[in-house]
Structures are given as structure tokens and as C-alpha cells.
Design a protein around this motif. Structure first.
Motif, PDB file in Angstrom:
ATOM      1  N   SER A  26       0.921  -1.301  -0.177  1.00  0.00           N
ATOM      2  CA  SER A  26      -0.093   0.088   0.022  1.00  0.00           C
ATOM      3  C   SER A  26       0.772   1.414  -0.018  1.00  0.00           C
ATOM      4  O   SER A  26       0.759   2.099  -0.900  1.00  0.00           O
ATOM      5  N   LEU A  27       1.772   1.296   0.766  1.00  0.00           N
ATOM      6  CA  LEU A  27       2.851   2.487   0.835  1.00  0.00           C
ATOM      7  C   LEU A  27       3.544   2.623  -0.348  1.00  0.00           C
ATOM      8  O   LEU A  27       3.784   3.660  -0.913  1.00  0.00           O
ATOM      9  N   ARG A  28       4.041   1.428  -1.094  1.00  0.00           N
ATOM     10  CA  ARG A  28       4.623   1.655  -2.467  1.00  0.00           C
ATOM     11  C   ARG A  28       3.809   2.055  -3.337  1.00  0.00           C
ATOM     12  O   ARG A  28       4.247   3.049  -4.145  1.00  0.00           O
ATOM     13  N   ASN A  29       2.393   1.843  -3.631  1.00  0.00           N
ATOM     14  CA  ASN A  29       1.551   2.345  -4.515  1.00  0.00           C
ATOM     15  C   ASN A  29       1.130   3.875  -4.007  1.00  0.00           C
ATOM     16  O   ASN A  29       0.928   4.555  -5.146  1.00  0.00           O
ATOM     17  N   ILE A  30       0.928   4.353  -2.785  1.00  0.00           N
ATOM     18  CA  ILE A  30       0.821   5.697  -2.424  1.00  0.00           C
ATOM     19  C   ILE A  30       1.861   6.493  -2.887  1.00  0.00           C
ATOM     20  O   ILE A  30       1.632   7.572  -3.530  1.00  0.00           O
ATOM     21  N   PHE A  31       3.218   5.998  -2.522  1.00  0.00           N
ATOM     22  CA  PHE A  31       4.397   6.784  -3.034  1.00  0.00           C
ATOM     23  C   PHE A  31       4.569   6.849  -4.492  1.00  0.00           C
ATOM     24  O   PHE A  31       4.920   7.856  -5.050  1.00  0.00           O
ATOM     25  N   ALA A  32       4.240   5.863  -4.938  1.00  0.00           N
ATOM     26  CA  ALA A  32       4.373   5.794  -6.715  1.00  0.00           C
ATOM     27  C   ALA A  32       3.135   6.906  -7.342  1.00  0.00           C
ATOM     28  O   ALA A  32       3.505   7.739  -8.068  1.00  0.00           O
ATOM     29  N   LEU A  33       1.937   6.709  -6.685  1.00  0.00           N
ATOM     30  CA  LEU A  33       0.934   7.833  -6.949  1.00  0.00           C
ATOM     31  C   LEU A  33       1.525   9.146  -6.726  1.00  0.00           C
ATOM     32  O   LEU A  33       1.217  10.238  -7.340  1.00  0.00           O
ATOM     33  N   HIS A  65       8.558   1.241   8.840  1.00  0.00           N
ATOM     34  CA  HIS A  65       9.454   0.356   8.269  1.00  0.00           C
ATOM     35  C   HIS A  65       9.013   0.507   6.738  1.00  0.00           C
ATOM     36  O   HIS A  65       9.934   0.581   5.862  1.00  0.00           O
ATOM     37  N   ALA A  66       7.800   0.346   6.265  1.00  0.00           N
ATOM     38  CA  ALA A  66       7.423   0.428   4.912  1.00  0.00           C
ATOM     39  C   ALA A  66       7.804   1.933   4.331  1.00  0.00           C
ATOM     40  O   ALA A  66       8.124   1.722   3.207  1.00  0.00           O
ATOM     41  N   ALA A  67       7.474   2.726   5.135  1.00  0.00           N
ATOM     42  CA  ALA A  67       7.805   4.332   4.727  1.00  0.00           C
ATOM     43  C   ALA A  67       9.391   4.416   4.598  1.00  0.00           C
ATOM     44  O   ALA A  67       9.747   4.933   3.478  1.00  0.00           O
ATOM     45  N   LEU A  68      10.102   3.755   5.345  1.00  0.00           N
ATOM     46  CA  LEU A  68      11.551   4.043   5.256  1.00  0.00           C
ATOM     47  C   LEU A  68      12.015   3.172   3.965  1.00  0.00           C
ATOM     48  O   LEU A  68      12.744   3.582   3.138  1.00  0.00           O
ATOM     49  N   THR A  71      10.949   5.097   0.778  1.00  0.00           N
ATOM     50  CA  THR A  71      11.616   6.331   0.474  1.00  0.00           C
ATOM     51  C   THR A  71      13.003   5.895   0.050  1.00  0.00           C
ATOM     52  O   THR A  71      13.871   6.748  -0.931  1.00  0.00           O
ATOM     53  N   ASN A  72      13.463   4.661   0.250  1.00  0.00           N
ATOM     54  CA  ASN A  72      14.758   4.290  -0.288  1.00  0.00           C
ATOM     55  C   ASN A  72      14.827   3.673  -1.708  1.00  0.00           C
ATOM     56  O   ASN A  72      15.782   3.241  -2.180  1.00  0.00           O
ATOM     57  N   SER A  73      13.469   3.622  -2.250  1.00  0.00           N
ATOM     58  CA  SER A  73      13.416   2.833  -3.585  1.00  0.00           C
ATOM     59  C   SER A  73      13.048   4.234  -4.391  1.00  0.00           C
ATOM     60  O   SER A  73      12.774   5.416  -4.010  1.00  0.00           O
ATOM     61  N   SER A  74      13.033   3.850  -5.747  1.00  0.00           N
ATOM     62  CA  SER A  74      12.845   4.844  -6.778  1.00  0.00           C
ATOM     63  C   SER A  74      11.567   5.440  -6.678  1.00  0.00           C
ATOM     64  O   SER A  74      11.416   6.698  -7.094  1.00  0.00           O
ATOM     65  N   HIS A  78      11.634  10.933  -4.056  1.00  0.00           N
ATOM     66  CA  HIS A  78      11.294  12.519  -4.098  1.00  0.00           C
ATOM     67  C   HIS A  78      10.679  13.145  -2.903  1.00  0.00           C
ATOM     68  O   HIS A  78      10.330  14.470  -2.972  1.00  0.00           O
ATOM     69  N   LEU A  79       9.882  12.187  -2.027  1.00  0.00           N
ATOM     70  CA  LEU A  79       9.261  12.952  -0.902  1.00  0.00           C
ATOM     71  C   LEU A  79      10.048  13.667  -0.048  1.00  0.00           C
ATOM     72  O   LEU A  79      11.159  13.346   0.529  1.00  0.00           O
ATOM     73  N   ARG A  80       9.513  14.884   0.351  1.00  0.00           N
ATOM     74  CA  ARG A  80      10.170  15.727   1.179  1.00  0.00           C
ATOM     75  C   ARG A  80       9.615  15.481   2.627  1.00  0.00           C
ATOM     76  O   ARG A  80      10.618  15.712   3.589  1.00  0.00           O
ATOM     77  N   ASP A  81       8.566  15.423   2.951  1.00  0.00           N
ATOM     78  CA  ASP A  81       7.894  15.096   3.896  1.00  0.00           C
ATOM     79  C   ASP A  81       6.965  13.945   4.159  1.00  0.00           C
ATOM     80  O   ASP A  81       6.129  13.815   3.221  1.00  0.00           O
ATOM     81  N   ILE A  82       6.900  13.004   5.147  1.00  0.00           N
ATOM     82  CA  ILE A  82       6.215  12.101   5.481  1.00  0.00           C
ATOM     83  C   ILE A  82       5.713  12.262   6.858  1.00  0.00           C
ATOM     84  O   ILE A  82       6.388  12.199   7.733  1.00  0.00           O
TER      85      ILE A  82
END
Length: 115
Positions: A26-33, A65-68, A71-74, A78-82
Motif C-alpha cells: 500500500s505504501l509503495r502504491n501511495i508513494f508511486a502515485l 519500516h514500509a515508509a523507510l 523512501t529508499n526506492s525509486s 522524491h518525498l520531502r515530508d512524510i
């Protein structure tokens, strides 16, 4: 702009069920969007944790853990703030301020750069 994502699903004969892999995906999908739409700041609430068979402290730790990891993946670099927003009703004392601090310290310690 709002992304709604749920990591628990209703299972026949089992009730509400959550798997930690759902949190990570879910976090991967959110960050990709967020990357696709050039969003550089996200707010992620912890709501209803503990109802899908995963203790709330484990759900919160997994979210960190998922957020970290993301953020270490492509998809998440780009995220400045989580911002992780923890809604902690009095009926769930396992995520009080001190427990949250301890979980954050533990997770960040595991993700530190050993160099």
C-alpha cells in the motif's frame, strides 16, 4: 488530493484480516502515485489498527519500516515530508506517547547507516 487505501479485508469465515505485506504494498502504491502527481508531502493516518489480527504496535512499526523502505526506492525518494498521524483513543493505550517514541527509535536504529 486524497488517496484512500485500506490494508485489511473481509475474509469469509475469518472476518477482518490484515497481512503486513499489504502495509508495504500500500505504501509503495501511495508513494508511486505521489511521484506521478508530483506530490512531495504525504500524511498517513494510523486508523483502526489492531482490528485485522495485527497488534497496533506491530502495525505502527510496520508502517514506519514500509515508509523507510519506500523512501529508499525509486518510487519514494522524491518525498520531502512524510507525516504519520497516530489516532490514539484512550481504549488503545499501547500507542501512548512513550511507546510511539520507543518504536520510532527502534525502527530508526535499524535503518541507520552503519558507516
Amino acid at each position: 488530493r486524497l488517496i484512500l487505501a485500506a490494508v485489511a479485508s473481509q475474509r469469509g469465515g475469518e472476518g477482518l484480516k490484515t497481512y503486513l505485506t499489504y502495509v508495504f504494498q500500500s505504501l509503495r502504491n501511495i508513494f508511486a502515485l505521489a511521484a506521478l502527481h508530483r506530490i512531495d508531502s504525504v500524511y498517513i493516518p494510523v486508523l483502526g489498527a489492531g482490528k485485522g489480527g495485527v497488534p497496533i504496535s506491530v502495525a505502527f512499526s510496520s508502517l514506519l519500516h514500509a515508509a523507510l523502505e519506500a523512501t529508499n526506492s525509486s518510487s519514494g525518494h522524491h518525498l520531502r515530508d512524510i507525516h504519520i498521524v497516530v489516532f490514539q483513543p484512550e481504549s488503545m493505550p499501547e500507542l501512548d506517547r512513550e511507546n510511539v517514541k520507543q518504536i520510532v527509535r527502534s525502527v530508526l536504529y535499524l535503518w541507520r547507516d552503519p558507516r
